[in-house]
Scaffold this motif. Structure first.
Motif, PDB file in Angstrom:
ATOM      1  N   PRO A  75       0.827  -1.291  -0.019  1.00 16.61           N
ATOM      2  CA  PRO A  75      -0.149   0.194  -0.056  1.00 16.61           C
ATOM      3  C   PRO A  75       0.688   1.202   0.139  1.00 16.61           C
ATOM      4  O   PRO A  75       0.262   2.361  -0.003  1.00 16.61           O
ATOM      5  CB  PRO A  75      -0.762  -0.213   1.468  1.00 16.61           C
ATOM      6  N   ALA A  76       2.300   1.199   0.224  1.00 18.03           N
ATOM      7  CA  ALA A  76       3.113   2.395   0.040  1.00 18.03           C
ATOM      8  C   ALA A  76       3.552   2.671  -1.309  1.00 18.03           C
ATOM      9  O   ALA A  76       3.995   3.558  -1.264  1.00 18.03           O
ATOM     10  CB  ALA A  76       4.102   2.018   1.142  1.00 18.03           C
ATOM     11  N   GLU A  77       3.168   1.816  -2.290  1.00 18.92           N
ATOM     12  CA  GLU A  77       3.662   2.019  -3.722  1.00 18.92           C
ATOM     13  C   GLU A  77       2.857   3.242  -4.183  1.00 18.92           C
ATOM     14  O   GLU A  77       1.700   3.266  -3.953  1.00 18.92           O
ATOM     15  CB  GLU A  77       3.713   0.909  -4.559  1.00 18.92           C
ATOM     16  N   LEU A 121      -1.859   3.428   7.629  1.00 24.78           N
ATOM     17  CA  LEU A 121      -1.948   4.247   6.528  1.00 24.78           C
ATOM     18  C   LEU A 121      -0.658   4.683   6.110  1.00 24.78           C
ATOM     19  O   LEU A 121       0.089   5.586   6.714  1.00 24.78           O
ATOM     20  CB  LEU A 121      -2.826   5.459   7.097  1.00 24.78           C
ATOM     21  N   THR A 122      -0.526   4.770   4.738  1.00 25.09           N
ATOM     22  CA  THR A 122       0.851   5.141   3.996  1.00 25.09           C
ATOM     23  C   THR A 122       0.575   6.396   3.237  1.00 25.09           C
ATOM     24  O   THR A 122       1.638   7.261   3.283  1.00 25.09           O
ATOM     25  CB  THR A 122       1.027   4.024   3.139  1.00 25.09           C
ATOM     26  N   ASN A 123      -0.313   6.686   2.642  1.00 25.11           N
ATOM     27  CA  ASN A 123      -0.634   7.800   1.761  1.00 25.11           C
ATOM     28  C   ASN A 123      -2.044   8.363   1.781  1.00 25.11           C
ATOM     29  O   ASN A 123      -2.993   7.478   1.942  1.00 25.11           O
ATOM     30  CB  ASN A 123      -0.024   7.926   0.418  1.00 25.11           C
ATOM     31  N   ARG A 124      -2.303   9.654   1.418  1.00 23.30           N
ATOM     32  CA  ARG A 124      -3.820  10.065   1.298  1.00 23.30           C
ATOM     33  C   ARG A 124      -4.069   9.505  -0.031  1.00 23.30           C
ATOM     34  O   ARG A 124      -3.413   8.995  -1.042  1.00 23.30           O
ATOM     35  CB  ARG A 124      -3.893  11.466   0.971  1.00 23.30           C
ATOM     36  N   GLY A 125      -5.627   9.083   0.063  1.00 24.52           N
ATOM     37  CA  GLY A 125      -5.969   8.545  -1.094  1.00 24.52           C
ATOM     38  C   GLY A 125      -5.820   6.804  -1.323  1.00 24.52           C
ATOM     39  O   GLY A 125      -6.028   6.257  -2.298  1.00 24.52           O
ATOM     40  N   VAL A 126      -5.135   6.377  -0.113  1.00 24.13           N
ATOM     41  CA  VAL A 126      -5.042   4.816  -0.107  1.00 24.13           C
ATOM     42  C   VAL A 126      -5.717   4.572   1.175  1.00 24.13           C
ATOM     43  O   VAL A 126      -5.504   5.121   2.320  1.00 24.13           O
ATOM     44  CB  VAL A 126      -3.562   4.325   0.066  1.00 24.13           C
ATOM     45  N   GLY A 127      -6.598   3.015   1.000  1.00 21.55           N
ATOM     46  CA  GLY A 127      -7.382   3.072   2.009  1.00 21.55           C
ATOM     47  C   GLY A 127      -6.685   1.547   2.638  1.00 21.55           C
ATOM     48  O   GLY A 127      -6.045   1.123   1.900  1.00 21.55           O
ATOM     49  N   ARG A 128      -7.210   1.185   3.741  1.00 24.55           N
ATOM     50  CA  ARG A 128      -7.096  -0.043   4.213  1.00 24.55           C
ATOM     51  C   ARG A 128      -8.421  -0.822   4.823  1.00 24.55           C
ATOM     52  O   ARG A 128      -9.373   0.020   5.000  1.00 24.55           O
ATOM     53  CB  ARG A 128      -5.961   0.073   5.429  1.00 24.55           C
TER      54      ARG A 128
END
Length: 149
Positions: A75-77, A121-128
């Motif tokens: 999810p960090a990519e 959470l890694t970045n905005r616009g990325v969910g878990r």
């Protein structure tokens, strides 16, 4: 405006992808998302209308509507944007002490599960998302993330 954290606990519907699709439809229908200048114009009835708006494309909806599909991998990519990623067994074990969390396990993160899970959470616009079990079977999914300008 800044970014907004969001979370949803919803019934499991066969797969994370199907559950995500149903949740997105429910949020759109309820109008439970950021809509620029909402006093001046009604919220859209379709996603096509929603994403046709330039302000929405720039600032996003600050909701699950910013997440379009279930992703695989890291999810960090950079290519993770707009996707939700399942919490890994290792992350789940570290955060909750189990790889098959129940509603009781999630409740232990109160009063703010999003704050407790924020390190994932890694970045905005990325969910878990975290699959919640009952009687050993998937029962609910807890989606969480941060999106917006």
């Amino acid at each position: 405006m800044g970014a907004s954290g969001w979370d949803y606990l919803v019934p499991f519907h066969g797969s994370a992808a199907e559950t995500l699709a149903r949740l997105r439809a429910d949020v759109l229908a309820a109008g439970d998302y950021y809509w620029p200048d909402s006093r001046d114009r009604p919220k859209p009835l379709t996603e096509d209308e929603l994403w046709a708006d330039e302000a929405v494309r720039e600032s996003m909806t600050h909701s699950i509507l910013d997440i379009f599909e279930v992703g695989t991998g890291d999810p960090a990519e950079r290519k993770a944007f707009g996707r939700t990623f399942e919490v890994t067994d290792a992350e789940c074990e570290r955060m909750l002490g189990t790889t098959r969390p129940t509603a009781d396990d999630l409740a232990r993160l109160e009063p703010d599960p999003l704050e407790a899970l924020d390190p994932l959470l890694t970045n905005r616009g990325v969910g878990r998302h975290l699959i919640i079990h009952a009687d050993g079977e998937p029962d609910q999914i807890f989606f969480f993330g941060c999106s917006g300008d």
